[in-house]
Design a protein around this motif. Structure first.
Motif, PDB file in Angstrom:
ATOM      1  N   LEU A 224       0.829  -1.203   0.000  1.00 39.63           N
ATOM      2  CA  LEU A 224       0.000   0.000   0.000  1.00 39.63           C
ATOM      3  C   LEU A 224       0.868   1.259   0.000  1.00 39.63           C
ATOM      4  O   LEU A 224       0.580   2.232  -0.705  1.00 39.63           O
ATOM      5  N   SER A 225       1.938   1.231   0.797  1.00 44.96           N
ATOM      6  CA  SER A 225       2.857   2.374   0.831  1.00 44.96           C
ATOM      7  C   SER A 225       3.509   2.571  -0.531  1.00 44.96           C
ATOM      8  O   SER A 225       3.672   3.711  -0.993  1.00 44.96           O
ATOM      9  N   PHE A 226       3.859   1.456  -1.191  1.00 44.90           N
ATOM     10  CA  PHE A 226       4.479   1.525  -2.517  1.00 44.90           C
ATOM     11  C   PHE A 226       3.506   2.130  -3.540  1.00 44.90           C
ATOM     12  O   PHE A 226       3.877   2.999  -4.334  1.00 44.90           O
ATOM     13  N   ILE A 227       2.244   1.677  -3.490  1.00 45.18           N
ATOM     14  CA  ILE A 227       1.223   2.184  -4.423  1.00 45.18           C
ATOM     15  C   ILE A 227       1.043   3.687  -4.259  1.00 45.18           C
ATOM     16  O   ILE A 227       0.973   4.443  -5.236  1.00 45.18           O
ATOM     17  N   HIS A 228       0.996   4.144  -2.990  1.00 42.50           N
ATOM     18  CA  HIS A 228       0.804   5.567  -2.726  1.00 42.50           C
ATOM     19  C   HIS A 228       2.041   6.370  -3.100  1.00 42.50           C
ATOM     20  O   HIS A 228       1.937   7.444  -3.708  1.00 42.50           O
ATOM     21  N   ALA A 229       3.232   5.848  -2.756  1.00 46.19           N
ATOM     22  CA  ALA A 229       4.474   6.575  -3.031  1.00 46.19           C
ATOM     23  C   ALA A 229       4.719   6.720  -4.527  1.00 46.19           C
ATOM     24  O   ALA A 229       5.193   7.757  -4.996  1.00 46.19           O
ATOM     25  N   GLU A 230       4.385   5.678  -5.283  1.00 50.24           N
ATOM     26  CA  GLU A 230       4.603   5.708  -6.731  1.00 50.24           C
ATOM     27  C   GLU A 230       3.448   6.350  -7.494  1.00 50.24           C
ATOM     28  O   GLU A 230       3.509   6.490  -8.712  1.00 50.24           O
TER      29      GLU A 230
END
Length: 240
Positions: A21-27
């Motif tokens: 989820l953090s990756f999806i938001h960060a990217e």
């Protein structure tokens, strides 16, 4: 002497899910964008395939990603229908085991349908009225066929919600009716009272057609409360 409480351990798949989820938001990934492959995620997070797959399935159930065989998972298109569908199991549990939750749902549906009716009376077009009348004609023709009659009933309330032009209202209308039909069938259909249901539906259509928001709300409330009263009467009789 105090005893420290044990520290709750977070499942490995939950950790992976949080990092994804953090990756999806960060990217800033958008619908249709692919996620890294299973192998890439295993190497990046230093975990095995089961944890990756469980995390992916959780995200799929949340409606955030789509998974197709032989392809990388992709960010899903947002969908109000999918969102409310995912609440069905929770609603099933609440409605089966909590009479208070059922009362709250009935109250929420009545309030919702009344307001949607007001909006429909303000926004209706001749095409909307034609559609509603066609649905009621179909419902009349299948009044001795319980499943078909119930489907037409749901279609009627959904079509009123569609007049609003708000997709959230449309999805909620289907879900509220569907939850009651699935878990408390007797709240949305009373055998032998099909003619009364149809007459009440026609009253709602006439009020919408006249463009009278308050009259629409009044007859809608009377229609829904009549069903609620019959439900309580039946349950009181069975309990005594």
């Amino acid at each position: 002497m105090s005893i420290d409480k044990p520290i709750a351990r977070v499942k490995l798949s939950d950790q992976v899910q949080s990092r994804l989820l953090s990756f999806i938001h960060a990217e800033k990934l958008r619908p249709g964008d692919p996620l890294p492959s299973e192998r890439e995620l295993m190497e990046t997070y230093s975990v095995g395939r089961p944890a990756i797959r469980e995390a992916m399935q959780n995200l799929k159930r949340m409606g955030l990603i789509e998974i197709k065989h032989g392809e990388r998972p992709r960010i899903a298109e947002p969908s109000f229908d999918r969102m409310v569908d995912q609440m069905s199991e929770t609603m099933r549990h609440l409605l089966i085991h909590s009479s208070t939750s059922l009362s709250h749902l009935k109250e929420a549906r009545a309030t919702f349908e009344m307001e949607v009716g007001r909006i429909a009376a303000r926004k209706r077009t001749p095409a909307d009225i034609e559609d509603l009348e066609a649905i009621l004609a179909r419902q009349d023709s299948v009044r001795l066929n319980a499943p078909a009659f119930l489907k037409a009933d749901g279609d009627f309330h959904h079509r009123i919600a569609l007049i609003s032009g708000n997709p959230i209202f449309s999805s909620l209308s289907q879900s509220l009716f569907g939850w009651l039909a699935q878990f408390h069938f007797d709240l949305v259909r009373k055998p032998g009272l099909e003619r009364i249901t149809l007459d009440e539906h026609w009253q709602i259509v006439e009020a919408i057609k006249k463009g009278d928001p308050e009259e629409t709300a009044r007859v809608t409330e009377a229609h829904l409360n009549r069903a609620n009263r019959l439900y309580h009467q039946d349950n009181y009789s069975q309990a005594n």
